[in-house]
Design a protein around this motif. Sequence first.
Motif, PDB file in Angstrom:
ATOM      1  N   GLY A  63       6.681   6.089  -1.569  1.00  0.00           N
ATOM      2  CA  GLY A  63       5.623   5.800  -2.520  1.00  0.00           C
ATOM      3  C   GLY A  63       5.821   4.526  -3.287  1.00  0.00           C
ATOM      4  N   PHE A  64       7.024   3.952  -3.231  1.00  0.00           N
ATOM      5  CA  PHE A  64       7.320   2.762  -4.025  1.00  0.00           C
ATOM      6  C   PHE A  64       7.645   1.541  -3.180  1.00  0.00           C
ATOM      7  N   LEU A  65       7.684   1.689  -1.887  1.00  0.00           N
ATOM      8  CA  LEU A  65       8.071   0.563  -1.040  1.00  0.00           C
ATOM      9  C   LEU A  65       7.303   0.570   0.269  1.00  0.00           C
ATOM     10  N   VAL A  66       7.386  -0.565   0.956  1.00  0.00           N
ATOM     11  CA  VAL A  66       6.815  -0.703   2.293  1.00  0.00           C
ATOM     12  C   VAL A  66       7.917  -1.216   3.207  1.00  0.00           C
ATOM     13  N   VAL A  67       8.090  -0.538   4.333  1.00  0.00           N
ATOM     14  CA  VAL A  67       9.066  -0.961   5.337  1.00  0.00           C
ATOM     15  C   VAL A  67       8.313  -1.682   6.447  1.00  0.00           C
ATOM     16  N   SER A  68       8.832  -2.831   6.879  1.00  0.00           N
ATOM     17  CA  SER A  68       8.181  -3.616   7.930  1.00  0.00           C
ATOM     18  C   SER A  68       8.147  -2.863   9.249  1.00  0.00           C
ATOM     19  N   THR A  69       7.316  -3.334  10.153  1.00  0.00           N
ATOM     20  CA  THR A  69       7.159  -2.648  11.442  1.00  0.00           C
ATOM     21  C   THR A  69       8.450  -2.681  12.265  1.00  0.00           C
ATOM     22  N   ASP A  70       9.298  -3.701  12.056  1.00  0.00           N
ATOM     23  CA  ASP A  70      10.562  -3.733  12.796  1.00  0.00           C
ATOM     24  C   ASP A  70      11.633  -2.867  12.134  1.00  0.00           C
ATOM     25  N   LYS A  71      11.284  -2.264  10.986  1.00  0.00           N
ATOM     26  CA  LYS A  71      12.171  -1.342  10.251  1.00  0.00           C
ATOM     27  C   LYS A  71      13.470  -2.011   9.804  1.00  0.00           C
ATOM     28  N   LEU A  72      13.351  -3.295   9.460  1.00  0.00           N
ATOM     29  CA  LEU A  72      14.524  -4.030   8.995  1.00  0.00           C
ATOM     30  C   LEU A  72      14.276  -4.739   7.657  1.00  0.00           C
ATOM     31  N   SER A  78       5.360  -1.322  -6.077  1.00  0.00           N
ATOM     32  CA  SER A  78       4.895  -0.667  -7.290  1.00  0.00           C
ATOM     33  C   SER A  78       5.356  -1.455  -8.517  1.00  0.00           C
ATOM     34  N   VAL A  79       5.137  -0.880  -9.681  1.00  0.00           N
ATOM     35  CA  VAL A  79       5.635  -1.437 -10.938  1.00  0.00           C
ATOM     36  C   VAL A  79       6.574  -0.408 -11.542  1.00  0.00           C
ATOM     37  N   ASN A  80       7.860  -0.755 -11.667  1.00  0.00           N
ATOM     38  CA  ASN A  80       8.822   0.250 -12.109  1.00  0.00           C
ATOM     39  C   ASN A  80       8.613   0.615 -13.570  1.00  0.00           C
ATOM     40  N   LEU A  81       8.651   1.926 -13.837  1.00  0.00           N
ATOM     41  CA  LEU A  81       8.465   2.436 -15.195  1.00  0.00           C
ATOM     42  C   LEU A  81       9.691   3.164 -15.715  1.00  0.00           C
ATOM     43  N   HIS A  82      10.510   3.721 -14.792  1.00  0.00           N
ATOM     44  CA  HIS A  82      11.677   4.498 -15.203  1.00  0.00           C
ATOM     45  C   HIS A  82      12.695   4.521 -14.061  1.00  0.00           C
TER      46      HIS A  82
END
Length: 471
Positions: A63-72, A78-82
């Motif tokens: 929910g807070f990140l995106v992994v590239s299609t090559d998975k590397l 997101s915007v960190n709150l805690h």
Amino acid sequence: MNSSNNDSCSNSTSTNNSIGGRDLGLYFLDQARLCSAAAPSAMDEAEAEEAPTELNTINSSGGFLVVSTDKLSVKYTSVNLHGHDVGAVQANRPAPFKRLLYYFEMYVKDAGVKGQVSIGFTSESFKMRRQPGWEANSCGYHGDDGLLYRGGAKGEPFGPTYATGDVVGGGINYASQEFFFTKNGAVVGTVYKDMKGPLFPTVAVHSQNEEVHVNFGQKPFDFDLKTFEAQERLKQQATIEKISLPPNVSYEIVRSYLLHYGYEDTLNSLYMAGKSTVPPVSMNQENGFDEQDLLYALSQRKTLRQLIRNGEIDAAFSRLHEWYPQIVQDDKSATCFLLHCQKFIELVRVGKLEEAVKYGRIELSKYFSLARFEELVQDCVALLAYERPMESFAGYLLEDSQREVVADMVNAMILSTNPNVKDLQGCLHSYLERLLRQLTACCLERRSLNGDQGEGFHLHRALNSTMKANS
């Protein structure tokens, strides 16, 4: 060997060549069978382990990140709150542990708003919405403060901060049981690895636009891992070399090895080389080293070894019948079996196939019904089925190592005829080999105490690395 010893052997009608009721020659039968197995060095333990190759997109704080299609690559979106909205992701496999070192790297493409990127190792049960090092059974080196975290919210001073453009690495030294971290190709520091079980390489991002790329070895590392590994091996060697040994004890151990196996010519060369430089050393009292036992039948053992190494099995049989008839009186013994097999193998080696067939029908056929010999008999006979027998599955029989097994067996059987011998196990192995077996056992025990982590002990590799270091 003097004439009195020779006469006593020739006149004896039987000898107890067994250990615990087991034919001494059966040990060498087992050794001959071992030659048929695939050599362990063909695939090193470390190479057989599956190592991480990409990031695990299933078990991550998606929910807070995106992994590239090559998975590397990983980017925080997101915007960190805690402290519970970290974008952490593990590798798809735990770090392999049957090796000296494991290592991976992370390139910080963008340190984002706060530079809260981190690298480390975590257990399988790690909470993926937390930074590595903030939870139990995890360790992490953080970029925003340069602190090292080990299972708690409070970090400890460790190294410099890192940001956009930096390459940071994390590794495990299984020999010292330490984590180590690097920045831009240089070691930052080490810390004791107090975590057990499988550990996953882990990276985390925790502020807007942070992005990192992970290198699991698919391309060269910034850090010179090979040099670091070589340095670690030199440290181990230096530790060993600090151990105090009696002066010139190695000379006597090597000498006892040559005596045990009947290498009389090499023994004489060693004596001449060390005559003026090596002071006499006595191992007798402290180590149970019996000079007379090792000198027993030295000339005969040398002659028989040379005959077998040259493939002259008929001549070896003839000498055994003359000098030690009790060794070959039981035609169903493992000793006679291996000698007959070797005669058959030598005929195949020189292309005398018709003679080999005839010999097999006369001498090997008697062993077909004996279960303990069946496997090796079948391998011998199989040599006849191939135009290039050396390239067949039974080609190991044509190796020089097979001659050595037979020569070692005859050597041990002769030693066992010594009326003064107290322990037949001593006929099987020289003092040097017993020391090396003890070394292997100690290394395996040390590894087991570390949860079987670290590279397996391979004696040949250890000896080769020592020779290279000294060359």
